[in-house]
Design a protein around this motif. Structure first.
Motif, PDB file in Angstrom:
ATOM      1  N   ILE A   1      44.034  37.501  42.233  1.00 45.87           N
ATOM      2  CA  ILE A   1      42.583  37.400  42.395  1.00 45.87           C
ATOM      3  C   ILE A   1      42.105  38.365  43.472  1.00 45.87           C
ATOM      4  CG2 ILE A   1      40.714  35.879  43.136  1.00 45.87           C
ATOM      5  CD1 ILE A   1      42.210  33.564  41.840  1.00 45.87           C
TER       6      ILE A   1
ATOM      7  N   LEU B   1      38.919  37.905  35.345  1.00 52.49           N
ATOM      8  CA  LEU B   1      39.129  36.940  36.411  1.00 52.49           C
ATOM      9  C   LEU B   1      37.855  36.638  37.186  1.00 52.49           C
ATOM     10  CD1 LEU B   1      42.547  38.181  37.870  1.00 52.49           C
ATOM     11  CD2 LEU B   1      42.123  36.497  36.071  1.00 52.49           C
ATOM     12  N   LEU B   2      37.016  37.654  37.350  1.00 55.15           N
ATOM     13  CA  LEU B   2      35.791  37.467  38.121  1.00 55.15           C
ATOM     14  C   LEU B   2      34.737  38.471  37.677  1.00 55.15           C
ATOM     15  CD1 LEU B   2      35.626  39.972  40.447  1.00 55.15           C
ATOM     16  CD2 LEU B   2      37.599  38.706  41.284  1.00 55.15           C
TER      17      LEU B   2
ATOM     18  N   ALA C   1      45.347  32.112  37.789  1.00 61.89           N
ATOM     19  CA  ALA C   1      45.823  33.317  38.477  1.00 61.89           C
ATOM     20  C   ALA C   1      46.266  32.996  39.894  1.00 61.89           C
ATOM     21  CB  ALA C   1      44.726  34.366  38.503  1.00 61.89           C
TER      22      ALA C   1
ATOM     23  N   SER D   1      40.682  32.782  36.099  1.00 62.99           N
ATOM     24  CA  SER D   1      41.047  32.762  37.517  1.00 62.99           C
ATOM     25  C   SER D   1      41.696  31.443  37.915  1.00 62.99           C
ATOM     26  CB  SER D   1      39.802  33.015  38.385  1.00 62.99           C
ATOM     27  OG  SER D   1      38.872  31.954  38.265  1.00 62.99           O
TER      28      SER D   1
ATOM     29  N   TRP E   1      33.438  33.285  39.323  1.00 68.00           N
ATOM     30  CA  TRP E   1      34.823  33.265  38.868  1.00 68.00           C
ATOM     31  C   TRP E   1      34.891  32.924  37.388  1.00 68.00           C
ATOM     32  CZ3 TRP E   1      37.156  35.442  42.718  1.00 68.00           C
ATOM     33  CH2 TRP E   1      36.659  35.231  44.011  1.00 68.00           C
TER      34      TRP E   1
ATOM     35  N   GLU F   1      46.670  38.770  35.862  1.00 67.97           N
ATOM     36  CA  GLU F   1      46.048  39.708  36.793  1.00 67.97           C
ATOM     37  C   GLU F   1      45.011  40.536  36.051  1.00 67.97           C
ATOM     38  OE1 GLU F   1      48.573  43.421  37.539  1.00 67.97           O
ATOM     39  OE2 GLU F   1      50.102  41.876  37.163  1.00 67.97           O
ATOM     40  N   ARG F   2      44.314  41.354  36.812  1.00 61.93           N
ATOM     41  CA  ARG F   2      43.276  42.188  36.195  1.00 61.93           C
ATOM     42  C   ARG F   2      43.879  43.090  35.130  1.00 61.93           C
ATOM     43  NH1 ARG F   2      41.871  47.506  36.844  1.00 61.93           N
ATOM     44  NH2 ARG F   2      39.751  48.026  36.191  1.00 61.93           N
TER      45      ARG F   2
END
Length: 466
Positions: free
Chosen positions: A205, A159-160, A200, A197, A193, A42-43
């Motif tokens: 996300i 992740l992005l 994930a 990701s 992305w 996760e972030r």
């Protein structure tokens, strides 16, 4: 709080931060195997990454998380030091180009200078240009580097990434991913992305995109009320978060060994050796791969003689003297010829001095033919330099009090703690610069515990020389 950790200190810091209640996320495969656990993807509220020279780590991200992580790292040992970066990663500036170099431009951001590679700008950059830039990579204060800038304003994550004024990725995972998570990037921003990701979950996300949209909104709000860079430069226009650099001294590295030893086989001096070079790091991995378990007590004396014999320094080499300052700067005292390397960790080096000026504190002139002999001992809180004239007569001795000396293959490193002890040619012993140490404590550059250790060492050295 969540944190992503990468580099040679990862195992030890994963244990340290996890024990402190900070969630480590996006762990690598080897870390998951080592801890026999599945880490969330996760972030991350902050990222911890080993510096290129392996001397410490950079911690960057949300201010609250950075402060919490740094507080845990500072507790490792007396010789763990930290400095807040005046140009934090993610901050946005109105900057002015002050110099153009072969590969990029130097930009005055007000809080400091950054470097803008030409490849990070869609337009030609000239001296005097004023433009909006964002810090995408910091530079530790003990290096000669500058923070790296980009003219593209974005929210860059693990992740992005959101890009202001950009378009959404047109790959299969672009619009399709947005449909799956039923979310969209903020208006005026495009999303792409990152590799993480792929592993994930959709909820992670979606949460990462939501957090990125919030930061994008904060940037939009800050820049909507900001003056045009042509009128505002140099000035910070968006805070972005915090970046802090943490330097690990010798005691701290051995404390990290203990944390790592709780998880997996760890040789004595694991992080101390790995901090030296790529080949040294590979050798540690090789040694530990051969060991099924630690020794009976899990610890032995640091094998300096073996390390020096394998990787240096050795007699005939030259050794740099990396004189760190409590405010984070690194001053090179030049290179010295290695005369002798002893099994107890003492390395004797000599430098030929140039004529002109006087020796600090000693009040005697520097003359052609003078030689400075310095004895550096691994792990010692001080080191002496004896100055002699061309006939071999002593002109005085200067004892520098510092954090425990580390002698790497190419450079001896430590942080100067200001207070010093001098022995003049007539035998008189003098202790100096206590006021500078007191000022460093008051400024927050030297913790009181470290300062007390410095004063104790200075008193013992002065007594021994008297």
């Amino acid at each position: 709080m969540t944190v992503r950790v990468r580099g040679i200190y990862t195992t030890a810091l994963t244990r340290l931060l996890s024990d402190a209640g900070i969630d480590v996320v996006q762990a690598s495969g080897p870390i998951e195997d080592r801890f026999e656990d599945d880490f969330s993807v996760e972030r991350a509220g902050a990222a911890v990454a080993t510096t290129d020279d392996r001397q410490g780590v950079g911690v960057s991200g949300d201010r609250e998380t950075v402060e919490r992580v740094v507080a845990e790292l500072r507790g490792l040992g007396r010789d763990t030091l930290s400095w807040a970066d005046p140009l934090p990663v993610r901050a946005v500036y109105a900057g002015e180009v002050t110099e153009t170099l072969s590969s990029g431009a130097v930009v005055d951001c007000g809080d400091g200078e950054g470097f803008l590679p030409y490849s990070n700008s869609d337009e030609r950059v000239e001296t005097g240009d004023r433009l909006r830039v964002q810090v995408i990579e910091g530079a530790a204060p003990w290096t000669d580097g500058r923070a790296v800038l980009d003219t593209t304003v974005g929210v860059r994550g693990d992740l992005l990434t959101l890009v202001r004024g950009g378009s959404t990725s047109t790959t299969a995972s672009g619009p399709a991913m947005l449909d799956v998570i039923s979310a969209d990037p903020r208006d005026g921003w495009g999303v792409s992305w990152e590799r993480a990701s792929d592993e994930a979950g959709f909820d992670a996300i979606a949460e990462a995109l939501e957090a990125a949209n919030e930061r994008a909104a904060a940037i939009d709000e800050a820049l909507a009320g900001a003056d045009d860079p042509a009128d505002a430069a140099p000035a910070r226009q968006f805070d972005g978060g915090a970046t802090t650099w943490v330097w690990f001294g010798r005691e701290s590295r051995f404390a990290l060994d203990e944390r790592r030893r709780d998880v997996t086989t760890t040789m004595a001096g694991h992080h101390r050796v790995k901090a030296g070079s790529n080949s040294a790091s590979a050798a540690v991995d090789y040694v530990e791969a051969l060991c099924d378990e630690p020794g009976a007590d899990g610890e032995t004396d640091f094998p300096f003689a073996v390390t020096a014999r394998q990787f240096g320094p050795q007699a005939g080499d030259t050794l740099g003297l990396g004189h760190g300052k409590p405010d984070g700067r690194l001053i090179s005292l030049g290179r010295a010829a290695v005369q002798q390397v002893d099994a107890d960790g003492t390395v004797t080096v000599e430098r030929e001095m140039r004529a002109g000026g006087e020796y600090d504190g000693l009040g005697v002139p520097k003359e052609a033919g003078d030689v400075a002999e310095t004895k550096l001992k691994e792990g010692r809180w001080w080191y002496p330099t004896v100055y002699r004239d061309s006939d071999g007569e002593k002109k005085g001795t200067y004892v520098n009090v510092c954090t425990p000396v580390e002698i790497f293959p190419d450079t001896a490193r430590y942080v100067d703690l200001h207070v010093d002890v001098l022995k003049h040619a007539d035998g008189r012993v003098e202790r100096v610069d206590d006021d500078e140490l007191d000022a460093a404590v008051e400024a927050g550059d030297v913790p009181e515990e470290l300062a007390e250790r410095a004063r104790s060492v200075a008193a013992a050295v002065a007594s021994a020389l008297s």
